[in-house]
Design a protein around this motif. Structure first.
Motif, PDB file in Angstrom:
ATOM      1  N   SER A 202      51.732 -48.206 -13.886  1.00  0.00           N
ATOM      2  CA  SER A 202      51.413 -48.817 -15.151  1.00  0.00           C
ATOM      3  C   SER A 202      52.049 -47.773 -16.116  1.00  0.00           C
ATOM      4  CB  SER A 202      50.036 -49.101 -15.535  1.00  0.00           C
ATOM      5  OG  SER A 202      49.635 -50.324 -14.487  1.00  0.00           O
ATOM      6  N   SER A 203      51.436 -46.690 -15.872  1.00  0.00           N
ATOM      7  CA  SER A 203      51.826 -45.474 -16.720  1.00  0.00           C
ATOM      8  C   SER A 203      53.286 -45.281 -17.169  1.00  0.00           C
ATOM      9  CB  SER A 203      51.139 -44.120 -16.550  1.00  0.00           C
ATOM     10  OG  SER A 203      49.517 -44.241 -16.389  1.00  0.00           O
ATOM     11  N   GLY A 204      54.137 -45.471 -16.029  1.00  0.00           N
ATOM     12  CA  GLY A 204      55.585 -45.375 -16.049  1.00  0.00           C
ATOM     13  C   GLY A 204      56.154 -46.312 -16.677  1.00  0.00           C
ATOM     14  N   VAL A 205      55.984 -47.600 -16.119  1.00  0.00           N
ATOM     15  CA  VAL A 205      56.548 -48.938 -16.444  1.00  0.00           C
ATOM     16  C   VAL A 205      56.203 -49.598 -17.755  1.00  0.00           C
ATOM     17  CG1 VAL A 205      57.255 -51.280 -15.521  1.00  0.00           C
ATOM     18  CG2 VAL A 205      57.082 -49.021 -14.027  1.00  0.00           C
ATOM     19  N   LEU A 206      54.885 -49.739 -18.195  1.00  0.00           N
ATOM     20  CA  LEU A 206      54.527 -50.476 -19.187  1.00  0.00           C
ATOM     21  C   LEU A 206      54.927 -50.202 -20.457  1.00  0.00           C
ATOM     22  CD1 LEU A 206      50.859 -51.883 -18.157  1.00  0.00           C
ATOM     23  CD2 LEU A 206      53.092 -53.013 -18.291  1.00  0.00           C
ATOM     24  N   PRO A 207      55.133 -48.560 -20.864  1.00  0.00           N
ATOM     25  CA  PRO A 207      55.467 -48.424 -22.096  1.00  0.00           C
ATOM     26  C   PRO A 207      56.948 -48.432 -22.185  1.00  0.00           C
ATOM     27  CG  PRO A 207      54.078 -46.568 -21.322  1.00  0.00           C
ATOM     28  CD  PRO A 207      54.286 -47.532 -20.248  1.00  0.00           C
ATOM     29  N   LEU A 208      57.687 -48.682 -21.137  1.00  0.00           N
ATOM     30  CA  LEU A 208      59.191 -48.964 -21.029  1.00  0.00           C
ATOM     31  C   LEU A 208      59.435 -50.373 -21.509  1.00  0.00           C
ATOM     32  CD1 LEU A 208      60.536 -46.916 -18.175  1.00  0.00           C
ATOM     33  CD2 LEU A 208      60.335 -46.151 -20.529  1.00  0.00           C
ATOM     34  N   VAL A 209      58.507 -51.411 -20.777  1.00  0.00           N
ATOM     35  CA  VAL A 209      58.619 -52.772 -20.874  1.00  0.00           C
ATOM     36  C   VAL A 209      58.385 -53.159 -22.505  1.00  0.00           C
ATOM     37  CG1 VAL A 209      57.390 -54.804 -20.637  1.00  0.00           C
ATOM     38  CG2 VAL A 209      57.974 -53.306 -18.592  1.00  0.00           C
TER      39      VAL A 209
ATOM     40  N   LYS B 285      47.209 -49.329 -22.518  1.00  0.00           N
ATOM     41  CA  LYS B 285      47.549 -50.209 -23.941  1.00  0.00           C
ATOM     42  C   LYS B 285      47.886 -49.522 -25.168  1.00  0.00           C
ATOM     43  CE  LYS B 285      43.746 -52.890 -23.542  1.00  0.00           C
ATOM     44  NZ  LYS B 285      42.881 -53.976 -23.550  1.00  0.00           N
ATOM     45  N   ALA B 286      47.254 -48.365 -25.487  1.00  0.00           N
ATOM     46  CA  ALA B 286      47.370 -47.848 -26.768  1.00  0.00           C
ATOM     47  C   ALA B 286      48.922 -47.305 -26.709  1.00  0.00           C
ATOM     48  CB  ALA B 286      46.533 -46.442 -26.677  1.00  0.00           C
ATOM     49  N   ALA B 287      49.571 -46.693 -25.614  1.00  0.00           N
ATOM     50  CA  ALA B 287      50.939 -46.201 -25.678  1.00  0.00           C
ATOM     51  C   ALA B 287      51.828 -47.484 -25.869  1.00  0.00           C
ATOM     52  CB  ALA B 287      51.288 -45.708 -24.500  1.00  0.00           C
ATOM     53  N   CYS B 288      51.493 -48.551 -25.274  1.00  0.00           N
ATOM     54  CA  CYS B 288      52.222 -49.939 -25.365  1.00  0.00           C
ATOM     55  C   CYS B 288      52.232 -50.609 -26.928  1.00  0.00           C
ATOM     56  CB  CYS B 288      52.007 -50.866 -24.432  1.00  0.00           C
ATOM     57  SG  CYS B 288      52.155 -50.642 -22.708  1.00  0.00           S
ATOM     58  N   ALA B 289      50.965 -50.397 -27.535  1.00  0.00           N
ATOM     59  CA  ALA B 289      50.895 -50.503 -28.836  1.00  0.00           C
ATOM     60  C   ALA B 289      51.426 -49.895 -29.874  1.00  0.00           C
ATOM     61  CB  ALA B 289      49.228 -50.870 -29.183  1.00  0.00           C
ATOM     62  N   ASP B 290      52.039 -48.763 -29.688  1.00  0.00           N
ATOM     63  CA  ASP B 290      52.989 -47.935 -30.376  1.00  0.00           C
ATOM     64  C   ASP B 290      54.379 -48.389 -30.329  1.00  0.00           C
ATOM     65  OD1 ASP B 290      52.989 -45.652 -32.124  1.00  0.00           O
ATOM     66  OD2 ASP B 290      53.986 -44.246 -30.395  1.00  0.00           O
ATOM     67  N   GLU B 291      54.621 -49.383 -29.419  1.00  0.00           N
ATOM     68  CA  GLU B 291      55.908 -49.575 -29.218  1.00  0.00           C
ATOM     69  C   GLU B 291      56.098 -51.137 -29.829  1.00  0.00           C
ATOM     70  OE1 GLU B 291      58.485 -47.981 -28.262  1.00  0.00           O
ATOM     71  OE2 GLU B 291      57.548 -46.045 -27.708  1.00  0.00           O
ATOM     72  N   THR B 292      55.019 -51.789 -29.494  1.00  0.00           N
ATOM     73  CA  THR B 292      54.946 -53.596 -29.785  1.00  0.00           C
ATOM     74  C   THR B 292      53.626 -54.024 -30.040  1.00  0.00           C
ATOM     75  OG1 THR B 292      56.128 -55.496 -28.795  1.00  0.00           O
ATOM     76  CG2 THR B 292      54.734 -54.325 -27.299  1.00  0.00           C
TER      77      THR B 292
END
Length: 175
Positions: free
Chosen positions: A121-128, A155-162
């Protein structure tokens, strides 16, 4: 401009609210267990207790499969190491590349092996979230309120992208 904080995480608050419960769980030997496997999903802890392991993520029981264990032992003997201690995008054991290639062929898609759901999750979700796999188009990411920790912690790292949204558990109408 005021910075909005803690939209997706709040570690300080979470630790303050849970610290007493964690201390109690350690004192009562519910956490911090050091175990050894004595049979499939049966563990023994440092206090001599036998525990039935109900929270395994080895859904198919492959962690205990004799052929897989024997293959792992054989490859440890061949490789003469557990791993190469640096980033795998610079250097990795040949067997890992072979393993991923065989998984990719078996499942008809690109496969990656990770040590845990959290690592994946840490590796792939931010890329998604960044749209890396969708020609730069970032998706709107939606998480169930009770999603596994391996999803929630990133989620916080993802929220920085989308845009990231957390919905009530199983709320298909809101989804």
């Amino acid at each position: 401009m005021a910075v909005t904080r803690n939209r997706f995480t709040n570690y300080r608050s979470m630790i303050q609210k849970s610290e007493a419960d964690w201390q109690t769980s350690y004192a009562k030997h519910l956490s911090g267990l050091q175990v050894r496997a004595i049979a499939r999903n049966l563990l023994q802890d440092q206090h001599g207790r036998t525990l039935q392991h109900f929270c395994t993520t080895s859904y198919l029981g492959l962690d205990y499969h004799p052929d897989i264990l024997q293959g792992a032992i054989k490859e440890l003997e061949n490789s003469r190491t557990l791993r190469i201690a640096n980033s795998r995008n610079r250097c990795q054991l040949q067997v890992l590349d072979q393993y991923e290639a065989e998984l990719s062929e078996l499942f008809g898609c690109a496969s990656l092996a990770t040590l845990s759901c959290s690592a994946a999750s840490s590796g792939v979700l931010p890329l998604v979230a960044a749209g890396i796999f969708t020609d730069g188009i970032s998706p709107h990411m939606v998480f169930d309120k009770f999603a596994h920790y391996s999803l929630n912690h990133i989620k916080a790292a993802c929220a920085d992208e989308t845009e990231v949204q957390t919905l009530p558990h199983n709320d298909m109408d809101q989804l």
